[in-house]
Scaffold this motif. Structure first.
Motif, PDB file in Angstrom:
ATOM      1  N   THR A  80       9.478 -69.118   3.251  1.00 39.39           N
ATOM      2  CA  THR A  80      10.771 -68.682   3.773  1.00 39.39           C
ATOM      3  C   THR A  80      10.556 -68.000   5.117  1.00 39.39           C
ATOM      4  O   THR A  80       9.618 -67.210   5.287  1.00 39.39           O
ATOM      5  N   ALA A  81      11.426 -68.330   6.070  1.00 40.87           N
ATOM      6  CA  ALA A  81      11.361 -67.744   7.412  1.00 40.87           C
ATOM      7  C   ALA A  81      12.709 -67.126   7.744  1.00 40.87           C
ATOM      8  O   ALA A  81      13.725 -67.834   7.779  1.00 40.87           O
ATOM      9  N   ASP A  82      12.724 -65.837   7.965  1.00 40.66           N
ATOM     10  CA  ASP A  82      13.965 -65.122   8.250  1.00 40.66           C
ATOM     11  C   ASP A  82      14.313 -65.298   9.725  1.00 40.66           C
ATOM     12  O   ASP A  82      14.094 -64.399  10.547  1.00 40.66           O
ATOM     13  N   THR A  83      14.844 -66.464  10.074  1.00 41.96           N
ATOM     14  CA  THR A  83      15.187 -66.751  11.464  1.00 41.96           C
ATOM     15  C   THR A  83      16.394 -65.955  11.945  1.00 41.96           C
ATOM     16  O   THR A  83      16.624 -65.861  13.155  1.00 41.96           O
ATOM     17  N   ALA A  84      17.172 -65.393  11.032  1.00 39.85           N
ATOM     18  CA  ALA A  84      18.313 -64.561  11.421  1.00 39.85           C
ATOM     19  C   ALA A  84      17.892 -63.133  11.769  1.00 39.85           C
ATOM     20  O   ALA A  84      18.726 -62.331  12.206  1.00 39.85           O
ATOM     21  N   LEU A  85      16.622 -62.810  11.554  1.00 36.35           N
ATOM     22  CA  LEU A  85      16.075 -61.485  11.892  1.00 36.35           C
ATOM     23  C   LEU A  85      16.867 -60.368  11.219  1.00 36.35           C
ATOM     24  O   LEU A  85      17.277 -59.388  11.848  1.00 36.35           O
ATOM     25  N   GLN A  86      17.081 -60.507   9.917  1.00 32.63           N
ATOM     26  CA  GLN A  86      17.854 -59.508   9.189  1.00 32.63           C
ATOM     27  C   GLN A  86      17.164 -58.150   9.161  1.00 32.63           C
ATOM     28  O   GLN A  86      17.821 -57.111   9.116  1.00 32.63           O
ATOM     29  N   SER A  87      15.844 -58.163   9.173  1.00 31.81           N
ATOM     30  CA  SER A  87      15.100 -56.907   9.148  1.00 31.81           C
ATOM     31  C   SER A  87      14.579 -56.515  10.524  1.00 31.81           C
ATOM     32  O   SER A  87      13.710 -55.653  10.634  1.00 31.81           O
ATOM     33  N   GLY A  88      15.091 -57.169  11.568  1.00 29.62           N
ATOM     34  CA  GLY A  88      14.636 -56.854  12.914  1.00 29.62           C
ATOM     35  C   GLY A  88      13.473 -57.689  13.389  1.00 29.62           C
ATOM     36  O   GLY A  88      13.083 -57.615  14.549  1.00 29.62           O
ATOM     37  N   LYS A  89      12.900 -58.481  12.515  1.00 30.96           N
ATOM     38  CA  LYS A  89      11.818 -59.380  12.875  1.00 30.96           C
ATOM     39  C   LYS A  89      11.851 -60.581  11.937  1.00 30.96           C
ATOM     40  O   LYS A  89      12.536 -60.559  10.910  1.00 30.96           O
ATOM     41  N   MET A  90      11.119 -61.629  12.314  1.00 29.33           N
ATOM     42  CA  MET A  90      11.136 -62.845  11.522  1.00 29.33           C
ATOM     43  C   MET A  90      10.089 -62.743  10.407  1.00 29.33           C
ATOM     44  O   MET A  90       8.914 -63.082  10.597  1.00 29.33           O
ATOM     45  N   ASN A  91      10.517 -62.267   9.268  1.00 28.32           N
ATOM     46  CA  ASN A  91       9.615 -62.151   8.131  1.00 28.32           C
ATOM     47  C   ASN A  91       9.262 -63.538   7.588  1.00 28.32           C
ATOM     48  O   ASN A  91      10.137 -64.372   7.384  1.00 28.32           O
ATOM     49  N   ILE A  92       7.995 -63.747   7.353  1.00 29.75           N
ATOM     50  CA  ILE A  92       7.500 -64.999   6.788  1.00 29.75           C
ATOM     51  C   ILE A  92       6.908 -64.684   5.413  1.00 29.75           C
ATOM     52  O   ILE A  92       6.011 -63.851   5.295  1.00 29.75           O
ATOM     53  N   ARG A  93       7.419 -65.360   4.401  1.00 35.03           N
ATOM     54  CA  ARG A  93       6.925 -65.132   3.041  1.00 35.03           C
ATOM     55  C   ARG A  93       6.596 -66.467   2.390  1.00 35.03           C
ATOM     56  O   ARG A  93       7.273 -67.466   2.635  1.00 35.03           O
ATOM     57  N   ALA A  94       5.571 -66.455   1.570  1.00 36.85           N
ATOM     58  CA  ALA A  94       5.155 -67.654   0.845  1.00 36.85           C
ATOM     59  C   ALA A  94       5.153 -67.368  -0.646  1.00 36.85           C
ATOM     60  O   ALA A  94       4.777 -66.269  -1.080  1.00 36.85           O
ATOM     61  N   TYR A  95       5.584 -68.359  -1.408  1.00 40.05           N
ATOM     62  CA  TYR A  95       5.688 -68.202  -2.865  1.00 40.05           C
ATOM     63  C   TYR A  95       5.085 -69.414  -3.552  1.00 40.05           C
ATOM     64  O   TYR A  95       5.001 -70.516  -2.989  1.00 40.05           O
ATOM     65  N   VAL A  96       4.699 -69.195  -4.786  1.00 36.90           N
ATOM     66  CA  VAL A  96       4.299 -70.273  -5.679  1.00 36.90           C
ATOM     67  C   VAL A  96       5.080 -70.091  -6.973  1.00 36.90           C
ATOM     68  O   VAL A  96       5.354 -68.961  -7.392  1.00 36.90           O
ATOM     69  N   SER A  97       5.473 -71.189  -7.574  1.00 36.65           N
ATOM     70  CA  SER A  97       6.329 -71.102  -8.758  1.00 36.65           C
ATOM     71  C   SER A  97       5.497 -71.127 -10.034  1.00 36.65           C
ATOM     72  O   SER A  97       4.395 -71.678 -10.078  1.00 36.65           O
ATOM     73  N   ALA A  98       6.052 -70.532 -11.060  1.00 35.57           N
ATOM     74  CA  ALA A  98       5.434 -70.535 -12.382  1.00 35.57           C
ATOM     75  C   ALA A  98       6.545 -70.565 -13.424  1.00 35.57           C
ATOM     76  O   ALA A  98       7.563 -69.879 -13.285  1.00 35.57           O
ATOM     77  N   GLN A  99       6.360 -71.371 -14.449  1.00 33.95           N
ATOM     78  CA  GLN A  99       7.360 -71.471 -15.501  1.00 33.95           C
ATOM     79  C   GLN A  99       7.313 -70.234 -16.390  1.00 33.95           C
ATOM     80  O   GLN A  99       6.247 -69.664 -16.633  1.00 33.95           O
ATOM     81  N   MET A 100       8.470 -69.843 -16.877  1.00 35.13           N
ATOM     82  CA  MET A 100       8.550 -68.683 -17.757  1.00 35.13           C
ATOM     83  C   MET A 100       9.593 -68.968 -18.829  1.00 35.13           C
ATOM     84  O   MET A 100      10.521 -69.760 -18.637  1.00 35.13           O
TER      85      MET A 100
END
Length: 273
Positions: free
Chosen positions: A117-137
């Protein structure tokens, strides 16, 4: 926050491509999505390329152009056969219900894909980049849900990418937000100046440690020792001779390339006569 898992290494060209696709999005589109390409090893996932995928999204449903994604990947394989599908990206800050549906598709294209995910709208004042991996629950025999757990993200670059990143950084201090390319000699001079500044900082730190002004850091000491051991033992005279020889080779190649360009231009003029 991150969990134990592979480290996601992202190259600058990926971030630039995501921002470009977001700026070129269709009117009314809230976000853009795309396929991530790269390589996978035992401890890390390296994201080296990506491309956007057309999609339509509403509150009730989401439609992704799967055929476009397959065709684009086939074209990319012809250019970079070592790059494989490692996941997908989406602009925005949150993971929505539609993200789960899109992730299911990429789960069929790659084993345990990542979601970036890339926060291109700069909601937090900068472009936060986050990576995730999925797991079933869930409970066996009952409804199974999906949980996205974060991964550690690092930014890496090739030497050629570093040149572009440095050029983009210099545009921040110019009023017009533009900056022209510098000559080869200017880049060499700039690199030499940066190295000199780094050496000055290192020498100042060492002098402070020896004088007792700063407490010695063992990790820094080991790093400096490794750095010193990598420097080849060579006399100043031999180094100067080697440098002059390389400069002469460079000047000869430059002269021959300019001569070739002049010959080609002259030949084109003669053909038109």
């Amino acid at each position: 926050m991150s969990v134990f898992g592979p480290v996601v290494k992202i190259h600058p060209v990926v971030l630039a491509s995501i921002c470009d696709s977001y700026e070129r999005r269709n009117e009314g589109a809230s976000r853009v999505i795309g396929t991530l390409l790269g390589t996978i090893d035992k401890h890390s996932i390296e994201v080296t390329n990506c491309f956007s995928v057309p999609h339509n999204e509403s509150e009730d449903e989401v439609a992704v152009d799967m055929e476009f994604a397959k065709n684009m990947y086939e074209l990319h394989k012809r250019v970079s056969p070592t790059e494989v599908i490692i996941g997908w990206y989406a602009t925005g800050f949150d993971i929505t219900e539609h993200s789960v549906l899109i992730h299911e598709y990429y789960s069929r294209e790659a084993s345990n894909p990542i979601h970036l995910t890339a926060d291109t709208a700069l909601q937090s004042g900068k472009m936060n980049i986050r990576a995730y991996v999925s797991a079933q629950m869930g409970v066996p025999g009952k409804t199974v849900g999906v949980m996205f757990t974060p991964l550690t993200v690092k930014y890496v670059y090739y030497d050629t990418e570093r040149i572009g990143v440095d050029l983009l950084q210099r545009t921040r201090v110019t009023p017009s937000r533009t900056k022209g390319l510098t000559s080869d000699l200017s880049q060499v001079a700039g690199s030499a100046a940066r190295i000199q500044d780094m050496l000055t900082t290192v020498l100042a730190y060492i002098e402070d440690v020896l004088s007792g002004k700063v407490t010695a850091d063992n990790s820094v000491g080991r790093f400096l020792m490794d750095l010193v051991n990598k420097v080849p033992t060579i006399s100043a005279e031999d180094f100067e001779n080697m440098l002059n020889s390389n400069i002469n080779d460079l000047l000869m190649v430059t002269y021959l390339s300019n001569l070739t360009q002049a010959q080609i231009a002259l030949n084109e003029k003669l053909v038109l006569l």
